[in-house]
Design a protein around this motif. Sequence first.
Motif, PDB file in Angstrom:
ATOM      1  N   ARG A   1       0.832  -1.202   0.000  1.00  0.00           N
ATOM      2  CA  ARG A   1       0.000   0.000   0.000  1.00  0.00           C
ATOM      3  C   ARG A   1       0.860   1.243   0.000  1.00  0.00           C
ATOM      4  NH1 ARG A   1      -2.034   1.437   6.054  1.00  0.00           N
ATOM      5  NH2 ARG A   1      -3.037   3.065   4.895  1.00  0.00           N
ATOM      6  N   GLY A   2       0.249   2.369  -0.361  1.00  0.00           N
ATOM      7  CA  GLY A   2       0.947   3.641  -0.341  1.00  0.00           C
ATOM      8  C   GLY A   2      -0.022   4.785  -0.561  1.00  0.00           C
ATOM      9  N   ALA A   3       0.323   5.953  -0.070  1.00  0.00           N
ATOM     10  CA  ALA A   3      -0.466   7.168  -0.284  1.00  0.00           C
ATOM     11  C   ALA A   3      -0.052   7.785  -1.618  1.00  0.00           C
ATOM     12  CB  ALA A   3      -0.220   8.156   0.851  1.00  0.00           C
ATOM     13  N   ALA A   4      -0.918   8.626  -2.154  1.00  0.00           N
ATOM     14  CA  ALA A   4      -0.637   9.260  -3.439  1.00  0.00           C
ATOM     15  C   ALA A   4       0.695  10.001  -3.426  1.00  0.00           C
ATOM     16  CB  ALA A   4      -1.780  10.201  -3.818  1.00  0.00           C
ATOM     17  N   ALA A   5       0.961  10.750  -2.356  1.00  0.00           N
ATOM     18  CA  ALA A   5       2.213  11.515  -2.283  1.00  0.00           C
ATOM     19  C   ALA A   5       3.426  10.588  -2.257  1.00  0.00           C
ATOM     20  CB  ALA A   5       2.205  12.412  -1.045  1.00  0.00           C
ATOM     21  N   GLU A   6       3.306   9.464  -1.555  1.00  0.00           N
ATOM     22  CA  GLU A   6       4.412   8.500  -1.498  1.00  0.00           C
ATOM     23  C   GLU A   6       4.654   7.862  -2.866  1.00  0.00           C
ATOM     24  OE1 GLU A   6       3.680   7.009   3.102  1.00  0.00           O
ATOM     25  OE2 GLU A   6       2.577   6.075   1.463  1.00  0.00           O
ATOM     26  N   LEU A   7       3.564   7.516  -3.546  1.00  0.00           N
ATOM     27  CA  LEU A   7       3.699   6.933  -4.880  1.00  0.00           C
ATOM     28  C   LEU A   7       4.295   7.938  -5.849  1.00  0.00           C
ATOM     29  CD1 LEU A   7       0.288   5.062  -4.892  1.00  0.00           C
ATOM     30  CD2 LEU A   7       2.541   3.968  -5.035  1.00  0.00           C
ATOM     31  N   ALA A   8       3.832   9.192  -5.777  1.00  0.00           N
ATOM     32  CA  ALA A   8       4.353  10.239  -6.652  1.00  0.00           C
ATOM     33  C   ALA A   8       5.850  10.431  -6.432  1.00  0.00           C
ATOM     34  CB  ALA A   8       3.603  11.544  -6.417  1.00  0.00           C
ATOM     35  N   GLU A   9       6.265  10.443  -5.167  1.00  0.00           N
ATOM     36  CA  GLU A   9       7.683  10.617  -4.861  1.00  0.00           C
ATOM     37  C   GLU A   9       8.505   9.420  -5.352  1.00  0.00           C
ATOM     38  OE1 GLU A   9      10.629  10.915  -0.977  1.00  0.00           O
ATOM     39  OE2 GLU A   9       8.520  11.419  -0.735  1.00  0.00           O
ATOM     40  N   PHE A  10       8.024   8.220  -5.088  1.00  0.00           N
ATOM     41  CA  PHE A  10       8.750   7.013  -5.493  1.00  0.00           C
ATOM     42  C   PHE A  10       8.926   6.956  -7.012  1.00  0.00           C
ATOM     43  CE2 PHE A  10       8.754   2.515  -6.786  1.00  0.00           C
ATOM     44  CZ  PHE A  10       9.883   2.073  -6.129  1.00  0.00           C
ATOM     45  N   LEU A  11       7.863   7.304  -7.748  1.00  0.00           N
ATOM     46  CA  LEU A  11       7.904   7.210  -9.210  1.00  0.00           C
ATOM     47  C   LEU A  11       8.344   8.506  -9.882  1.00  0.00           C
ATOM     48  CD1 LEU A  11       4.608   5.200  -9.715  1.00  0.00           C
ATOM     49  CD2 LEU A  11       6.954   4.342  -9.933  1.00  0.00           C
ATOM     50  N   GLN A  12       8.540   9.552  -9.074  1.00  0.00           N
ATOM     51  CA  GLN A  12       8.948  10.865  -9.573  1.00  0.00           C
ATOM     52  C   GLN A  12       7.959  11.384 -10.615  1.00  0.00           C
ATOM     53  OE1 GLN A  12      13.035  10.210 -10.764  1.00  0.00           O
ATOM     54  NE2 GLN A  12      13.706  10.122  -8.636  1.00  0.00           N
ATOM     55  N   VAL A  13       6.675  11.407 -10.202  1.00  0.00           N
ATOM     56  CA  VAL A  13       5.590  11.914 -11.039  1.00  0.00           C
ATOM     57  C   VAL A  13       4.733  12.849 -10.203  1.00  0.00           C
ATOM     58  CG1 VAL A  13       5.555   9.846 -12.503  1.00  0.00           C
ATOM     59  CG2 VAL A  13       4.047   9.969 -10.513  1.00  0.00           C
ATOM     60  N   SER A  14       3.784  13.504 -10.842  1.00  0.00           N
ATOM     61  CA  SER A  14       2.908  14.416 -10.117  1.00  0.00           C
ATOM     62  C   SER A  14       1.803  13.650  -9.392  1.00  0.00           C
ATOM     63  CB  SER A  14       2.270  15.413 -11.083  1.00  0.00           C
ATOM     64  OG  SER A  14       1.281  14.757 -11.860  1.00  0.00           O
ATOM     65  N   PRO A  15       1.297  14.220  -8.291  1.00  0.00           N
ATOM     66  CA  PRO A  15       0.158  13.586  -7.613  1.00  0.00           C
ATOM     67  C   PRO A  15      -1.057  13.441  -8.526  1.00  0.00           C
ATOM     68  CG  PRO A  15       1.191  15.186  -6.173  1.00  0.00           C
ATOM     69  CD  PRO A  15       1.833  15.345  -7.530  1.00  0.00           C
ATOM     70  N   ALA A  16      -1.229  14.365  -9.477  1.00  0.00           N
ATOM     71  CA  ALA A  16      -2.349  14.263 -10.423  1.00  0.00           C
ATOM     72  C   ALA A  16      -2.224  13.011 -11.289  1.00  0.00           C
ATOM     73  CB  ALA A  16      -2.414  15.500 -11.300  1.00  0.00           C
ATOM     74  N   ALA A  17      -1.000  12.677 -11.676  1.00  0.00           N
ATOM     75  CA  ALA A  17      -0.785  11.464 -12.469  1.00  0.00           C
ATOM     76  C   ALA A  17      -1.156  10.231 -11.654  1.00  0.00           C
ATOM     77  CB  ALA A  17       0.665  11.385 -12.934  1.00  0.00           C
ATOM     78  N   VAL A  18      -0.826  10.250 -10.376  1.00  0.00           N
ATOM     79  CA  VAL A  18      -1.171   9.137  -9.487  1.00  0.00           C
ATOM     80  C   VAL A  18      -2.684   9.026  -9.372  1.00  0.00           C
ATOM     81  CG1 VAL A  18      -1.027   8.253  -7.130  1.00  0.00           C
ATOM     82  CG2 VAL A  18       0.997   9.254  -8.219  1.00  0.00           C
ATOM     83  N   SER A  19      -3.358  10.150  -9.219  1.00  0.00           N
ATOM     84  CA  SER A  19      -4.800  10.157  -9.048  1.00  0.00           C
ATOM     85  C   SER A  19      -5.511   9.490 -10.224  1.00  0.00           C
ATOM     86  CB  SER A  19      -5.294  11.598  -8.878  1.00  0.00           C
ATOM     87  OG  SER A  19      -6.694  11.630  -8.799  1.00  0.00           O
ATOM     88  N   GLY A  20      -5.147   9.872 -11.423  1.00  0.00           N
ATOM     89  CA  GLY A  20      -5.762   9.269 -12.606  1.00  0.00           C
ATOM     90  C   GLY A  20      -5.450   7.787 -12.718  1.00  0.00           C
ATOM     91  N   ALA A  21      -4.239   7.415 -12.381  1.00  0.00           N
ATOM     92  CA  ALA A  21      -3.829   6.023 -12.484  1.00  0.00           C
ATOM     93  C   ALA A  21      -4.566   5.143 -11.483  1.00  0.00           C
ATOM     94  CB  ALA A  21      -2.313   5.901 -12.284  1.00  0.00           C
ATOM     95  N   VAL A  22      -4.705   5.606 -10.249  1.00  0.00           N
ATOM     96  CA  VAL A  22      -5.398   4.780  -9.254  1.00  0.00           C
ATOM     97  C   VAL A  22      -6.894   4.708  -9.554  1.00  0.00           C
ATOM     98  CG1 VAL A  22      -3.670   5.028  -7.451  1.00  0.00           C
ATOM     99  CG2 VAL A  22      -5.591   6.608  -7.519  1.00  0.00           C
ATOM    100  N   ARG A  23      -7.438   5.714 -10.193  1.00  0.00           N
ATOM    101  CA  ARG A  23      -8.843   5.646 -10.611  1.00  0.00           C
ATOM    102  C   ARG A  23      -9.013   4.472 -11.582  1.00  0.00           C
ATOM    103  NH1 ARG A  23      -9.351  10.100 -13.327  1.00  0.00           N
ATOM    104  NH2 ARG A  23      -9.057  11.326 -11.485  1.00  0.00           N
ATOM    105  N   TYR A  24      -8.108   4.374 -12.550  1.00  0.00           N
ATOM    106  CA  TYR A  24      -8.139   3.259 -13.496  1.00  0.00           C
ATOM    107  C   TYR A  24      -7.976   1.921 -12.757  1.00  0.00           C
ATOM    108  CZ  TYR A  24      -6.559   0.002 -17.073  1.00  0.00           C
ATOM    109  OH  TYR A  24      -6.417  -1.105 -17.876  1.00  0.00           O
ATOM    110  N   LEU A  25      -6.990   1.847 -11.883  1.00  0.00           N
ATOM    111  CA  LEU A  25      -6.704   0.586 -11.177  1.00  0.00           C
ATOM    112  C   LEU A  25      -7.853   0.150 -10.272  1.00  0.00           C
ATOM    113  CD1 LEU A  25      -2.958   1.253 -10.356  1.00  0.00           C
ATOM    114  CD2 LEU A  25      -3.846  -0.479 -11.945  1.00  0.00           C
ATOM    115  N   THR A  26      -8.564   1.101  -9.675  1.00  0.00           N
ATOM    116  CA  THR A  26      -9.717   0.724  -8.856  1.00  0.00           C
ATOM    117  C   THR A  26     -10.862   0.256  -9.739  1.00  0.00           C
ATOM    118  OG1 THR A  26     -10.480   3.023  -8.714  1.00  0.00           O
ATOM    119  CG2 THR A  26      -9.152   2.195  -6.881  1.00  0.00           C
ATOM    120  N   GLN A  27     -11.022   0.837 -10.908  1.00  0.00           N
ATOM    121  CA  GLN A  27     -12.082   0.415 -11.822  1.00  0.00           C
ATOM    122  C   GLN A  27     -11.879  -1.014 -12.310  1.00  0.00           C
ATOM    123  OE1 GLN A  27     -12.000   3.427 -14.850  1.00  0.00           O
ATOM    124  NE2 GLN A  27     -13.394   4.776 -13.744  1.00  0.00           N
ATOM    125  N   VAL A  28     -10.628  -1.424 -12.482  1.00  0.00           N
ATOM    126  CA  VAL A  28     -10.365  -2.787 -12.960  1.00  0.00           C
ATOM    127  C   VAL A  28     -10.081  -3.752 -11.805  1.00  0.00           C
ATOM    128  CG1 VAL A  28      -9.613  -2.040 -15.255  1.00  0.00           C
ATOM    129  CG2 VAL A  28      -7.909  -2.331 -13.430  1.00  0.00           C
TER     130      VAL A  28
END
Length: 168
Positions: free
Chosen positions: A48-75
């Motif tokens: 598990r991880g929070a959006a900010a932690e995922l963004a930092e680990f992957l060096q991406v924006s929190p907005a990118a994480v938000s859209g990605a987890v929306r997709y992952l929860t849908q599937v």
Amino acid sequence: MQRKIDHGRDEEAVRRFVERLALDLVATGIPRMPARIYAALLVAEEGRGAAAELAEFLQVSPAAVSGAVRYLTQVALVTRERDPGARRDHYRVTEDQWSQAILQQDALFTQWERTLSEGMEAVGEDSPAAARLAETWEFLQLMREEIPVLVDKWQARLAALRASQGRG
């Protein structure tokens, strides 16, 4: 992404692995950012991880994480959770995520079958196009019949695996 426990973990190798796995997932049709998020959650100590932690680990924006987890929860590969009293959501790889994601496809297969039936009627039942549509329809029927059987086999194998790991 949460408390650090060192099991001989090589963080640079973990990052390379996440990117390799994400590329493999992208090759199957999963969008790139959800693939990276999913891979990152798989290697997180607690899954598990929070959006900010995922963004930092992957060096991406929190907005990118938000859209990605929306997709992952849908599937059905990731769930959203919040600890009591906490203000941040965490994202977790779901238990038995792959069989749950596959089972979720049943409604989609049913819709495709209805649409294919309409298509066979529209093109004329004796046409070459109808034969191709019928073949696709039959394949979806087979998938709908066999997926529950495979999931049952997986459940038995997963139970044995967890028992051997002392997680039974």
